[in-house]
Motif scaffolding. Structure first.
Motif, short mmCIF file in Angstrom:
data_model
loop_
_atom_site.label_atom_id
_atom_site.label_comp_id
_atom_site.label_asym_id
_atom_site.label_seq_id
_atom_site.Cartn_x
_atom_site.Cartn_y
_atom_site.Cartn_z
N CYS A 1 -8.29 -53.85 -30.00
CA CYS A 1 -8.37 -52.57 -29.29
C CYS A 1 -8.11 -52.81 -27.80
O CYS A 1 -8.08 -53.94 -27.33
CB CYS A 1 -9.75 -51.94 -29.47
SG CYS A 1 -10.12 -51.46 -31.16
N SER B 11 -7.77 -48.03 -23.88
CA SER B 11 -7.36 -46.72 -24.39
C SER B 11 -8.16 -46.31 -25.62
O SER B 11 -8.22 -45.12 -25.96
CB SER B 11 -5.88 -46.71 -24.74
OG SER B 11 -5.11 -46.90 -23.58
N ASP B 12 -8.79 -47.28 -26.29
CA ASP B 12 -9.61 -46.99 -27.47
C ASP B 12 -11.07 -46.69 -27.13
O ASP B 12 -11.86 -46.40 -28.02
CB ASP B 12 -9.56 -48.18 -28.44
CG ASP B 12 -8.16 -48.40 -28.97
OD1 ASP B 12 -7.55 -47.43 -29.46
OD2 ASP B 12 -7.67 -49.55 -28.88
N GLY C 255 -16.14 -47.78 -28.27
CA GLY C 255 -14.72 -47.73 -28.58
C GLY C 255 -14.50 -47.35 -30.03
O GLY C 255 -15.35 -47.58 -30.89
N CYS C 256 -13.38 -46.69 -30.30
CA CYS C 256 -13.04 -46.33 -31.68
C CYS C 256 -11.53 -46.21 -31.79
O CYS C 256 -10.82 -46.11 -30.82
CB CYS C 256 -13.73 -45.04 -32.09
SG CYS C 256 -13.18 -43.60 -31.15
N ARG C 257 -11.08 -46.20 -33.02
CA ARG C 257 -9.65 -46.03 -33.29
C ARG C 257 -9.43 -44.76 -34.04
O ARG C 257 -10.12 -44.33 -34.85
CB ARG C 257 -9.15 -47.19 -34.13
CG ARG C 257 -8.88 -48.37 -33.29
CD ARG C 257 -8.02 -49.29 -34.06
NE ARG C 257 -7.41 -50.15 -33.10
CZ ARG C 257 -6.59 -51.10 -33.41
NH1 ARG C 257 -6.28 -51.30 -34.65
NH2 ARG C 257 -6.07 -51.85 -32.52
#
Length: 90
Positions: free
Chosen positions: A32, A35-36, A88-90
Motif C-alpha cells: 500500500c 494514497s491507501d 489504511g485500506c484498499r
C-alpha cells in the motif's frame, strides 16, 4: 499503527514528517501507499502546534488527503508532543 513522539527528540515540525516516513514503510510492507490511508487521528499535546501539523500534512499526503481528526489532549504518555493513529485500506 500508532506512533508517539517524545519531547526530547526534535520539534513538532520534524515529527510528523518522521511519522509519514514510518507509515510509508509499514504501508509498503502491505503493498500500500499513502494514497491507501483512509483516516488519521492526531493527538496534540499543544493545540498551538496545529498550524505546523497542517503544513506538514499538506506537503506530504497526496490530494485528496485522508480524513483527519485533530484532538487536543492535556497529556500524552511519556511526555510525547504528538501521537498519530493511521488507518489504511484498499
Amino acid at each position: 499503527m500508532r506512533i508517539k513522539v517524545l519531547k526530547s527528540r526534535g520539534t513538532i515540525w520534524y515529527w510528523p514528517k518522521v511519522f509519514i516516513v514510518f507509515a510509508m514503510t509499514i504501508l509498503a510492507a502491505a503493498n500500500c501507499t499513502l494514497s491507501d490511508v483512509a483516516q488519521t487521528t492526531v493527538y496534540l499535546a499543544d493545540i498551538d502546534d496545529l498550524d505546523a501539523m497542517n503544513e506538514v500534512y499538506a506537503r506530504r499526503f497526496p490530494s485528496p488527503a485522508p480524513a483527519r481528526a485533530i484532538v487536543a489532549v492535556s497529556g500524552i504518555p511519556m511526555g510525547a508532543l504528538i501521537e498519530i493513529d493511521c488507518v489504511g485500506c484498499r
